[in-house]
Scaffold this motif. Structure first.
Motif, PDB file in Angstrom:
ATOM      1  N   HIS A   5      27.880 -36.719  46.921  1.00  0.00           N
ATOM      2  CA  HIS A   5      28.549 -37.279  47.799  1.00  0.00           C
ATOM      3  C   HIS A   5      27.673 -37.821  48.957  1.00  0.00           C
ATOM      4  O   HIS A   5      27.055 -37.329  49.321  1.00  0.00           O
ATOM      5  CB  HIS A   5      29.614 -36.386  48.166  1.00  0.00           C
ATOM      6  CG  HIS A   5      30.669 -35.796  47.063  1.00  0.00           C
ATOM      7  ND1 HIS A   5      31.670 -36.436  46.482  1.00  0.00           N
ATOM      8  CD2 HIS A   5      30.501 -34.572  46.378  1.00  0.00           C
ATOM      9  CE1 HIS A   5      32.247 -35.652  45.530  1.00  0.00           C
ATOM     10  NE2 HIS A   5      31.320 -34.594  45.419  1.00  0.00           N
ATOM     11  N   THR A   7      28.321 -40.775  52.539  1.00  0.00           N
ATOM     12  CA  THR A   7      29.200 -41.822  53.271  1.00  0.00           C
ATOM     13  C   THR A   7      28.067 -42.372  54.246  1.00  0.00           C
ATOM     14  O   THR A   7      27.235 -41.731  54.722  1.00  0.00           O
ATOM     15  CB  THR A   7      30.118 -40.916  54.197  1.00  0.00           C
ATOM     16  OG1 THR A   7      31.179 -40.111  53.236  1.00  0.00           O
ATOM     17  CG2 THR A   7      30.903 -41.681  55.162  1.00  0.00           C
ATOM     18  N   SER A  81      38.923 -49.433  46.595  1.00  0.00           N
ATOM     19  CA  SER A  81      38.014 -48.251  45.788  1.00  0.00           C
ATOM     20  C   SER A  81      37.562 -48.986  44.490  1.00  0.00           C
ATOM     21  O   SER A  81      37.965 -49.940  44.299  1.00  0.00           O
ATOM     22  CB  SER A  81      38.828 -47.136  45.340  1.00  0.00           C
ATOM     23  OG  SER A  81      40.088 -47.682  44.551  1.00  0.00           O
ATOM     24  N   THR A  92      29.167 -44.362  39.728  1.00  0.00           N
ATOM     25  CA  THR A  92      29.646 -44.263  41.168  1.00  0.00           C
ATOM     26  C   THR A  92      31.293 -44.688  41.113  1.00  0.00           C
ATOM     27  O   THR A  92      31.812 -45.554  40.479  1.00  0.00           O
ATOM     28  CB  THR A  92      29.009 -45.392  42.019  1.00  0.00           C
ATOM     29  OG1 THR A  92      27.400 -45.156  41.707  1.00  0.00           O
ATOM     30  CG2 THR A  92      29.134 -45.041  43.484  1.00  0.00           C
ATOM     31  N   SER A  94      33.893 -45.203  44.607  1.00  0.00           N
ATOM     32  CA  SER A  94      33.708 -45.329  45.799  1.00  0.00           C
ATOM     33  C   SER A  94      34.951 -45.920  46.727  1.00  0.00           C
ATOM     34  O   SER A  94      35.784 -46.635  46.007  1.00  0.00           O
ATOM     35  CB  SER A  94      32.321 -46.301  46.362  1.00  0.00           C
ATOM     36  OG  SER A  94      32.829 -47.370  45.741  1.00  0.00           O
ATOM     37  N   THR A  96      35.929 -47.957  50.146  1.00  0.00           N
ATOM     38  CA  THR A  96      35.214 -48.733  51.267  1.00  0.00           C
ATOM     39  C   THR A  96      36.191 -49.339  52.039  1.00  0.00           C
ATOM     40  O   THR A  96      37.339 -49.937  51.850  1.00  0.00           O
ATOM     41  CB  THR A  96      34.437 -50.009  50.546  1.00  0.00           C
ATOM     42  OG1 THR A  96      33.480 -49.469  49.650  1.00  0.00           O
ATOM     43  CG2 THR A  96      33.731 -50.687  51.776  1.00  0.00           C
ATOM     44  N   GLU A 113      31.752 -46.442  54.033  1.00  0.00           N
ATOM     45  CA  GLU A 113      31.750 -46.186  52.301  1.00  0.00           C
ATOM     46  C   GLU A 113      31.438 -44.924  52.345  1.00  0.00           C
ATOM     47  O   GLU A 113      30.603 -44.337  52.515  1.00  0.00           O
ATOM     48  CB  GLU A 113      30.759 -47.260  51.778  1.00  0.00           C
ATOM     49  CG  GLU A 113      31.088 -46.969  50.097  1.00  0.00           C
ATOM     50  CD  GLU A 113      30.201 -48.232  49.209  1.00  0.00           C
ATOM     51  OE1 GLU A 113      29.494 -47.709  48.238  1.00  0.00           O
ATOM     52  OE2 GLU A 113      30.110 -49.332  49.605  1.00  0.00           O
ATOM     53  N   ASP A 115      31.091 -42.471  48.775  1.00  0.00           N
ATOM     54  CA  ASP A 115      30.678 -42.481  47.504  1.00  0.00           C
ATOM     55  C   ASP A 115      30.704 -41.013  46.764  1.00  0.00           C
ATOM     56  O   ASP A 115      30.313 -40.258  47.187  1.00  0.00           O
ATOM     57  CB  ASP A 115      29.434 -43.076  47.387  1.00  0.00           C
ATOM     58  CG  ASP A 115      29.231 -44.700  47.992  1.00  0.00           C
ATOM     59  OD1 ASP A 115      29.954 -45.336  47.510  1.00  0.00           O
ATOM     60  OD2 ASP A 115      28.374 -44.788  48.910  1.00  0.00           O
ATOM     61  N   PHE A 117      28.430 -40.200  43.435  1.00  0.00           N
ATOM     62  CA  PHE A 117      27.188 -40.822  42.790  1.00  0.00           C
ATOM     63  C   PHE A 117      27.316 -39.693  41.413  1.00  0.00           C
ATOM     64  O   PHE A 117      27.262 -38.163  41.676  1.00  0.00           O
ATOM     65  CB  PHE A 117      26.034 -40.631  43.323  1.00  0.00           C
ATOM     66  CG  PHE A 117      25.928 -41.879  44.482  1.00  0.00           C
ATOM     67  CD1 PHE A 117      25.715 -42.790  44.097  1.00  0.00           C
ATOM     68  CD2 PHE A 117      26.170 -41.178  45.728  1.00  0.00           C
ATOM     69  CE1 PHE A 117      25.639 -43.941  45.134  1.00  0.00           C
ATOM     70  CE2 PHE A 117      26.338 -42.178  46.796  1.00  0.00           C
ATOM     71  CZ  PHE A 117      25.859 -43.521  46.501  1.00  0.00           C
ATOM     72  N   ARG A 127      22.637 -47.665  47.150  1.00  0.00           N
ATOM     73  CA  ARG A 127      23.596 -48.160  47.422  1.00  0.00           C
ATOM     74  C   ARG A 127      23.949 -48.741  48.819  1.00  0.00           C
ATOM     75  O   ARG A 127      24.292 -50.094  49.170  1.00  0.00           O
ATOM     76  CB  ARG A 127      24.823 -47.035  47.257  1.00  0.00           C
ATOM     77  CG  ARG A 127      26.383 -47.712  47.849  1.00  0.00           C
ATOM     78  CD  ARG A 127      26.943 -49.068  46.993  1.00  0.00           C
ATOM     79  NE  ARG A 127      27.146 -48.682  45.484  1.00  0.00           N
ATOM     80  CZ  ARG A 127      28.240 -48.281  45.157  1.00  0.00           C
ATOM     81  NH1 ARG A 127      29.541 -48.476  45.627  1.00  0.00           N
ATOM     82  NH2 ARG A 127      28.380 -48.052  43.824  1.00  0.00           N
TER      83      ARG A 127
END
Length: 145
Positions: A5, A7, A81, A92, A94, A96, A113, A115, A117, A127
């Motif tokens: 995870h 951000t 998203s 991924t 995400s 945003t 964002e 995320d 992964f 990213r």
């Protein structure tokens, strides 16, 4: 099987008013110029609308980005998203948030964002760099209008 995870937030200032920055996100032709490096692009820019990009990985495999817009406040906020899939495998997921703030004659954009992964297919630093690159392309798009 791994999950990571991450951000990040990026901030940019553009010398145009928020309505011009917002329009560059909302207009399909403009968005394709700064957001899509190659491949097909579709944009339905409304709450509940979708955006999709179909392209190729550097190795030539299938690459797909699909986003759903959840909240759009004209000239102020965009929340979506998205999923990134490579060679048929989800890489991924995400969320945003793009915030636009009028500052003098310009606009301060804050993009945050969050995320998830999956299985090492993408890395947080990739990213963040990719997002930074397309915000730079957005700046060039706004200068060329």
């Amino acid at each position: 099987m791994t999950v990571l995870h991450s951000t990040f937030s990026l901030e940019r200032t553009y010398p145009v008013p928020p309505e011009r920055v917002f329009a560059a996100w909302a207009d399909p032709a403009a968005k394709k110029r700064w957001f899509v490096s190659a491949g097909s692009h579709e944009l339905d820019f409304r709450a509940g609308g979708r955006e999709s990009i179909e392209g190729r990985t550097p190795a030539g495999g299938e690459l797909s980005f699909v986003a759903t817009y959840h909240d759009i406040v004209p000239e102020q906020r965009i929340v979506f998203s998205g999923t990134l899939t490579g060679d048929g495998a989800l890489a991924t997921v995400s969320t945003t948030t793009v915030e636009l703030f009028a500052e003098g004659d310009g606009t301060r954009l804050v993009l945050t964002e969050q995320d998830t992964f999956l299985d090492g297919a993408e890395k947080p630093e990739w990213r963040e760099q990719g997002t930074s690159d397309w915000l730079a392309k957005l700046g060039k798009e706004l200068q060329s209008e």
